[in-house]
Design a protein around this motif. Structure first.
Motif, mmCIF file in Angstrom:
data_model
loop_
_atom_site.group_PDB
_atom_site.id
_atom_site.type_symbol
_atom_site.label_atom_id
_atom_site.label_comp_id
_atom_site.label_asym_id
_atom_site.label_seq_id
_atom_site.Cartn_x
_atom_site.Cartn_y
_atom_site.Cartn_z
ATOM 1 N N ARG C 5 34.500 -0.122 -0.333
ATOM 2 C CA ARG C 5 35.830 0.441 0.090
ATOM 3 C C ARG C 5 36.685 1.049 -1.182
ATOM 4 O O ARG C 5 36.684 0.061 -2.215
ATOM 5 C CB ARG C 5 36.671 -0.522 0.660
ATOM 6 C CG ARG C 5 37.833 -0.144 1.701
ATOM 7 C CD ARG C 5 38.009 -1.366 2.265
ATOM 8 N NE ARG C 5 37.083 -1.957 3.089
ATOM 9 C CZ ARG C 5 36.921 -1.439 4.316
ATOM 10 N NH1 ARG C 5 37.583 -0.712 4.859
ATOM 11 N NH2 ARG C 5 35.985 -2.271 5.011
ATOM 12 N N VAL C 42 33.532 3.696 2.261
ATOM 13 C CA VAL C 42 35.069 4.231 2.714
ATOM 14 C C VAL C 42 36.042 4.726 1.865
ATOM 15 O O VAL C 42 36.128 3.797 0.921
ATOM 16 C CB VAL C 42 35.479 3.227 3.810
ATOM 17 C CG1 VAL C 42 36.754 3.842 4.645
ATOM 18 C CG2 VAL C 42 34.101 2.876 4.903
ATOM 19 N N GLU F 7 38.582 -0.123 12.002
ATOM 20 C CA GLU F 7 38.567 1.106 11.296
ATOM 21 C C GLU F 7 37.389 2.113 12.113
ATOM 22 O O GLU F 7 36.347 1.583 12.470
ATOM 23 C CB GLU F 7 37.981 0.937 9.931
ATOM 24 C CG GLU F 7 38.703 0.394 9.239
ATOM 25 C CD GLU F 7 37.825 0.101 7.832
ATOM 26 O OE1 GLU F 7 38.359 0.811 6.697
ATOM 27 O OE2 GLU F 7 37.372 -0.910 7.582
ATOM 28 N N VAL F 46 40.048 6.914 10.215
ATOM 29 C CA VAL F 46 39.228 7.162 9.134
ATOM 30 C C VAL F 46 38.708 8.654 9.130
ATOM 31 O O VAL F 46 37.896 8.941 10.165
ATOM 32 C CB VAL F 46 38.316 6.175 8.560
ATOM 33 C CG1 VAL F 46 37.441 6.882 7.199
ATOM 34 C CG2 VAL F 46 38.859 4.969 8.559
ATOM 35 N N ASN F 50 35.917 10.788 4.736
ATOM 36 C CA ASN F 50 36.295 9.698 3.867
ATOM 37 C C ASN F 50 35.331 8.418 4.147
ATOM 38 O O ASN F 50 35.470 7.278 3.905
ATOM 39 C CB ASN F 50 37.708 9.089 4.149
ATOM 40 C CG ASN F 50 38.821 9.710 3.294
ATOM 41 O OD1 ASN F 50 38.191 10.487 2.391
ATOM 42 N ND2 ASN F 50 40.251 9.885 3.642
ATOM 43 N N TRP F 51 34.085 8.675 4.883
ATOM 44 C CA TRP F 51 33.273 7.760 5.268
ATOM 45 C C TRP F 51 31.658 8.357 5.154
ATOM 46 O O TRP F 51 31.425 9.521 5.505
ATOM 47 C CB TRP F 51 33.360 7.708 6.895
ATOM 48 C CG TRP F 51 32.738 6.542 7.469
ATOM 49 C CD1 TRP F 51 31.237 6.216 7.711
ATOM 50 C CD2 TRP F 51 33.332 5.261 8.142
ATOM 51 N NE1 TRP F 51 30.994 5.093 8.251
ATOM 52 C CE2 TRP F 51 32.035 4.652 8.585
ATOM 53 C CE3 TRP F 51 34.348 4.958 8.161
ATOM 54 C CZ2 TRP F 51 32.205 3.429 9.126
ATOM 55 C CZ3 TRP F 51 34.623 3.695 8.813
ATOM 56 C CH2 TRP F 51 33.409 3.006 9.494
#
Lengths: 62, 62, 62, 62, 62, 62
Positions: C5, C42, F7, F46, F50-51
């Motif tokens: 993260r 992430v 998430e 999310v 961003n993943w």
């Protein structure tokens, strides 16, 4: 790809975590329309010394 | 001021964490254009009892 | 099953995130001996209004 | 319903956590205009083996 | 090296965040015996659509 | 006092979050033997930018 993170007081048994992981994954898969394989559940055991509500540690609660 | 947080199964050695901290900081500094001093890396060791995929605890995996 | 993260100030480009995801996954796979498929990265973009060091919001920094 | 999470090196005493929980709750209640009952404080003790700045684990710091 | 993370409903003003960052850093420095420079405060604004108590989203609360 | 944090990719509807909050709270209350009032569910949306899995941002996936 949901990640579910559960903070609880320590002391839950292995059997409770098994059941929580199974049931929460089922709920997430059904409602958020994802797959079990893509669903991660992480438990974070918190001691009563490390958790406060109302400004008071749980371990100090009468 | 990036903060990098790494959740992994427990059991990684001190040497692996040293190397991870060094290499991840280098990557972040180079690509995100920050400084080593501003880059924090935090490891979170997770037991196999506290991690589930597919609704099943890792510790129960055959 | 590592989850990485990264909290950074917002403003990094798509290309920087691509490169960070690629390079951090490579580092984690090599050092922590896992697979790319099991490695999740992430990003969490933080505005300068939401980050303080020394008791001062970054957005207020001269 | 603020949740305050504090990551610190392990080693703070019970008395320090008591005082932190009390004082932080007071600050949050006064400034964010909420109630003590709705304010949760969670401490996360981090070992010096699990924290790096500048690419170097704290436990390796001379 | 404390990192303080505050999840609150969105809507707090810049002035409230300034004051929270200042006051929380002061509390942490005094009680946990660290320095202001080593203390990071991160705010995470949560919408009422993303927060539930008692199984009910805050945004649905009458 | 469990806190559940989920998430997921953004895009879930209000109705899905309602249903997730309700069903997850029910599961947690039954299995972990707590109360609905003590159970908090927080969603973190999310973006696919961003993943990353396998070192590749979801938004780049063909």
């Amino acid at each position: 790809m949901p990640i579910v993170r559960i903070e609880m007081f320590e002391g839950r048994t292995h059997a409770q975590k098994q059941e929580l992981a199974r049931a929460i994954t089922e709920v997430v898969v059904n409602i958020a329309q994802t797959t079990p394989e893509a669903t991660i559940v992480v438990f974070q055991d918190v001691s009563r010394d490390n958790w406060a509500t109302g400004g008071k540690l749980e371990s100090d609660d009468a």
